[in-house]
Design a protein around this motif. Structure first.
Motif, PDB file in Angstrom:
ATOM      1  N   LYS A   7       0.863  -1.183   0.000  1.00 12.32           N
ATOM      2  CA  LYS A   7       0.000   0.000   0.000  1.00 12.32           C
ATOM      3  C   LYS A   7       0.897   1.228   0.000  1.00 12.32           C
ATOM      4  O   LYS A   7       1.686   1.431   0.924  1.00 12.32           O
ATOM      5  CB  LYS A   7      -0.906   0.010   1.233  1.00 12.32           C
ATOM      6  CG  LYS A   7      -1.929  -1.098   1.260  1.00 12.32           C
ATOM      7  CD  LYS A   7      -2.786  -1.029   2.509  1.00 12.32           C
ATOM      8  CE  LYS A   7      -3.672   0.193   2.511  1.00 12.32           C
ATOM      9  NZ  LYS A   7      -4.631   0.173   3.655  1.00 12.32           N
ATOM     10  N   SER A  38      -6.127  -0.602  -7.391  1.00  8.51           N
ATOM     11  CA  SER A  38      -7.046   0.325  -6.732  1.00  8.51           C
ATOM     12  C   SER A  38      -6.277   1.505  -6.177  1.00  8.51           C
ATOM     13  O   SER A  38      -5.165   1.356  -5.662  1.00  8.51           O
ATOM     14  CB  SER A  38      -7.809  -0.367  -5.599  1.00  8.51           C
ATOM     15  OG  SER A  38      -8.747   0.518  -5.014  1.00  8.51           O
ATOM     16  N   SER A  39      -6.876   2.675  -6.306  1.00 11.81           N
ATOM     17  CA  SER A  39      -6.327   3.883  -5.707  1.00 11.81           C
ATOM     18  C   SER A  39      -7.487   4.788  -5.328  1.00 11.81           C
ATOM     19  O   SER A  39      -8.451   4.923  -6.084  1.00 11.81           O
ATOM     20  CB  SER A  39      -5.388   4.603  -6.680  1.00 11.81           C
ATOM     21  OG  SER A  39      -4.897   5.794  -6.100  1.00 11.81           O
ATOM     22  N   VAL A  40      -7.397   5.403  -4.154  1.00  7.17           N
ATOM     23  CA  VAL A  40      -8.471   6.260  -3.657  1.00  7.17           C
ATOM     24  C   VAL A  40      -7.868   7.550  -3.114  1.00  7.17           C
ATOM     25  O   VAL A  40      -6.886   7.515  -2.365  1.00  7.17           O
ATOM     26  CB  VAL A  40      -9.283   5.568  -2.540  1.00  7.17           C
ATOM     27  CG1 VAL A  40     -10.437   6.459  -2.086  1.00  7.17           C
ATOM     28  CG2 VAL A  40      -9.809   4.223  -3.003  1.00  7.17           C
ATOM     29  N   THR A 123      -9.575  -3.827   4.681  1.00 12.75           N
ATOM     30  CA  THR A 123     -10.009  -2.692   3.865  1.00 12.75           C
ATOM     31  C   THR A 123     -10.635  -3.212   2.584  1.00 12.75           C
ATOM     32  O   THR A 123     -10.004  -3.973   1.844  1.00 12.75           O
ATOM     33  CB  THR A 123      -8.835  -1.760   3.528  1.00 12.75           C
ATOM     34  OG1 THR A 123      -8.174  -1.365   4.736  1.00 12.75           O
ATOM     35  CG2 THR A 123      -9.329  -0.514   2.809  1.00 12.75           C
ATOM     36  N   TYR A 125     -12.325  -2.201  -1.046  1.00  7.43           N
ATOM     37  CA  TYR A 125     -12.340  -1.119  -2.033  1.00  7.43           C
ATOM     38  C   TYR A 125     -13.548  -1.316  -2.948  1.00  7.43           C
ATOM     39  O   TYR A 125     -13.702  -2.367  -3.575  1.00  7.43           O
ATOM     40  CB  TYR A 125     -11.037  -1.121  -2.837  1.00  7.43           C
ATOM     41  CG  TYR A 125      -9.819  -0.957  -1.963  1.00  7.43           C
ATOM     42  CD1 TYR A 125      -9.293   0.297  -1.698  1.00  7.43           C
ATOM     43  CD2 TYR A 125      -9.216  -2.068  -1.368  1.00  7.43           C
ATOM     44  CE1 TYR A 125      -8.189   0.447  -0.873  1.00  7.43           C
ATOM     45  CE2 TYR A 125      -8.116  -1.923  -0.538  1.00  7.43           C
ATOM     46  CZ  TYR A 125      -7.611  -0.662  -0.295  1.00  7.43           C
ATOM     47  OH  TYR A 125      -6.520  -0.519   0.534  1.00  7.43           O
ATOM     48  N   TYR A 138     -21.666  -0.743   0.771  1.00  5.12           N
ATOM     49  CA  TYR A 138     -20.967  -0.408   2.011  1.00  5.12           C
ATOM     50  C   TYR A 138     -21.877  -0.567   3.231  1.00  5.12           C
ATOM     51  O   TYR A 138     -21.411  -0.931   4.322  1.00  5.12           O
ATOM     52  CB  TYR A 138     -20.363   0.998   1.945  1.00  5.12           C
ATOM     53  CG  TYR A 138     -21.346   2.142   1.843  1.00  5.12           C
ATOM     54  CD1 TYR A 138     -21.901   2.715   2.985  1.00  5.12           C
ATOM     55  CD2 TYR A 138     -21.688   2.690   0.608  1.00  5.12           C
ATOM     56  CE1 TYR A 138     -22.779   3.778   2.900  1.00  5.12           C
ATOM     57  CE2 TYR A 138     -22.564   3.753   0.508  1.00  5.12           C
ATOM     58  CZ  TYR A 138     -23.110   4.298   1.655  1.00  5.12           C
ATOM     59  OH  TYR A 138     -23.984   5.354   1.567  1.00  5.12           O
ATOM     60  N   GLY A 161      -9.946   8.558  -7.967  1.00 10.58           N
ATOM     61  CA  GLY A 161      -9.240   7.307  -7.768  1.00 10.58           C
ATOM     62  C   GLY A 161      -9.174   6.464  -9.015  1.00 10.58           C
ATOM     63  O   GLY A 161      -9.543   6.894 -10.114  1.00 10.58           O
ATOM     64  N   ALA A 163      -9.951   2.331 -10.216  1.00 10.08           N
ATOM     65  CA  ALA A 163     -10.525   1.027  -9.876  1.00 10.08           C
ATOM     66  C   ALA A 163     -10.281   0.070 -11.029  1.00 10.08           C
ATOM     67  O   ALA A 163     -10.687   0.352 -12.163  1.00 10.08           O
ATOM     68  CB  ALA A 163     -12.023   1.149  -9.600  1.00 10.08           C
ATOM     69  N   PRO A 180     -14.807   6.062  -6.055  1.00 10.23           N
ATOM     70  CA  PRO A 180     -14.374   4.973  -5.175  1.00 10.23           C
ATOM     71  C   PRO A 180     -14.589   5.299  -3.701  1.00 10.23           C
ATOM     72  O   PRO A 180     -14.637   6.467  -3.304  1.00 10.23           O
ATOM     73  CB  PRO A 180     -12.880   4.850  -5.492  1.00 10.23           C
ATOM     74  CG  PRO A 180     -12.476   6.222  -5.923  1.00 10.23           C
ATOM     75  CD  PRO A 180     -13.668   6.789  -6.646  1.00 10.23           C
ATOM     76  N   MET A 182     -13.776   3.408   0.472  1.00 10.65           N
ATOM     77  CA  MET A 182     -13.125   2.354   1.241  1.00 10.65           C
ATOM     78  C   MET A 182     -13.949   2.060   2.489  1.00 10.65           C
ATOM     79  O   MET A 182     -14.436   2.983   3.140  1.00 10.65           O
ATOM     80  CB  MET A 182     -11.711   2.764   1.676  1.00 10.65           C
ATOM     81  CG  MET A 182     -10.751   3.058   0.556  1.00 10.65           C
ATOM     82  SD  MET A 182      -9.026   3.232   1.128  1.00 10.65           S
ATOM     83  CE  MET A 182      -9.195   4.293   2.547  1.00 10.65           C
TER      84      MET A 182
END
Length: 289
Positions: A7, A38-40, A123, A125, A138, A161, A163, A180, A182
């Motif tokens: 990460k 994945s990036s947020v 976590t 995503y 969620y 982000g 995905a 996105p 988390m």
């Protein structure tokens, strides 16, 4: 699929720029180009960084140029392959690397490593539009964790982000269905290990990381202090510790919201390199929604 991952987290001010634009936009473009899993990007509501500029949600002036956190997750080769490019972009701020396990695709019963049996941070995503049985995913995840007696969960909505290698950003005009988010869950390794197959069955494209954590304090009771670490790992990289505090916005100390009181105290001490406050949109801790 179960694999080792890294990460990569970058903490910086929202308005930080380079010659090519805002640092956050340049970094996310880099992650898209490398098709990171994945990036947020999460926008903070308070905190400070290495420049010691205090930011808070208590006034318009103090809330200008808030801190942001950009987290990128993928296999070790992918993250290591873009690390030098990230350092070349970042001018001020803090960049960290954390080891984790990445679960994606079909998730079955999982044998947890020895270090994950005590306490785990899970976590998940997701995209904002993802749904389970007609409700936002969620909410379904938090409900599952609560029913399985997991210690707590918090949901953080991103504003930008990546995905599955594709850029997902919020727009001023639009439903922002693909933005996105988390879901961060903390609980015992044993309980989380049991719920993982059930969690994987809820999601069409599950992407989950598992990290070892130590629960130091809960509901005001000190359980144990953080353990000391060696100065460097086996590769010679310096080892740091990250302290995360999960609290409700209504919690107070001396009439001041706990998140604000903590940041003020840390800022005055001048010893931590930074602190970032993130406001969740959903979650629970213990029996408290």
């Amino acid at each position: 699929m179960d694999e080792e991952c890294l990460k990569l987290s970058t903490y910086l001010a929202e308005r930080r720029r380079t010659d090519n634009g805002f640092v956050s936009d340049v970094l996310l473009g880099l992650y898209q180009g490398h098709r990171v899993a994945s990036s947020v990007l999460l926008r903070g509501v308070g905190g400070f960084g290495t420049g010691r500029h205090y930011r808070s949600d208590q006034s318009l002036t103090l809330s200008e140029d808030p801190p942001v956190l950009i987290t990128a997750v993928d296999s070790r080769p992918v993250i290591e392959g873009l690390f030098d490019d990230v350092l070349a972009v970042q001018q001020r701020g803090l960049v960290t690397l954390e080891r984790a396990r990445l679960l994606r695709g079909e998730i079955g019963a999982l044998e947890l490593a020895d270090g994950l049996h005590e306490a785990v941070k899970l976590t998940i995503y997701l995209g904002r539009k993802e749904r389970v049985y007609g409700v936002p995913a969620y909410i379904a995840i938090c409900d599952l964790m609560h029913r399985r007696h997991i210690a707590g969960a918090s949901v953080f909505l991103g504003v930008d982000g990546v995905a599955h290698g594709q850029r997902r950003r919020a727009r001023f005009f639009g439903v922002n269905a693909d933005v996105p988010l988390m879901v961060v869950v903390v609980g015992s390794g044993e309980l989380i290990g049991r719920v993982l197959p059930e969690l994987g069955g809820l999601l069409e494209q599950p992407m989950i990381t598992l990290e070892r954590v130590r629960v130091c304090k809960r509901d005001g009771a000190l359980l144990e202090p953080p353990h000391p670490l060696p100065k460097a790992d086996e590769h010679g990289l310096p080892l740091w510790q990250k302290l995360s505090v999960y609290t409700s916005e209504s919690a107070r100390r001396g009439g001041v919201p706990i998140h604000r009181a903590l940041v003020q105290r840390l800022w005055r001490r001048k010893t931590p390199d930074g602190a970032t406050v993130l406001r969740g949109i959903w979650g629970f801790h213990g029996d408290h929604p």
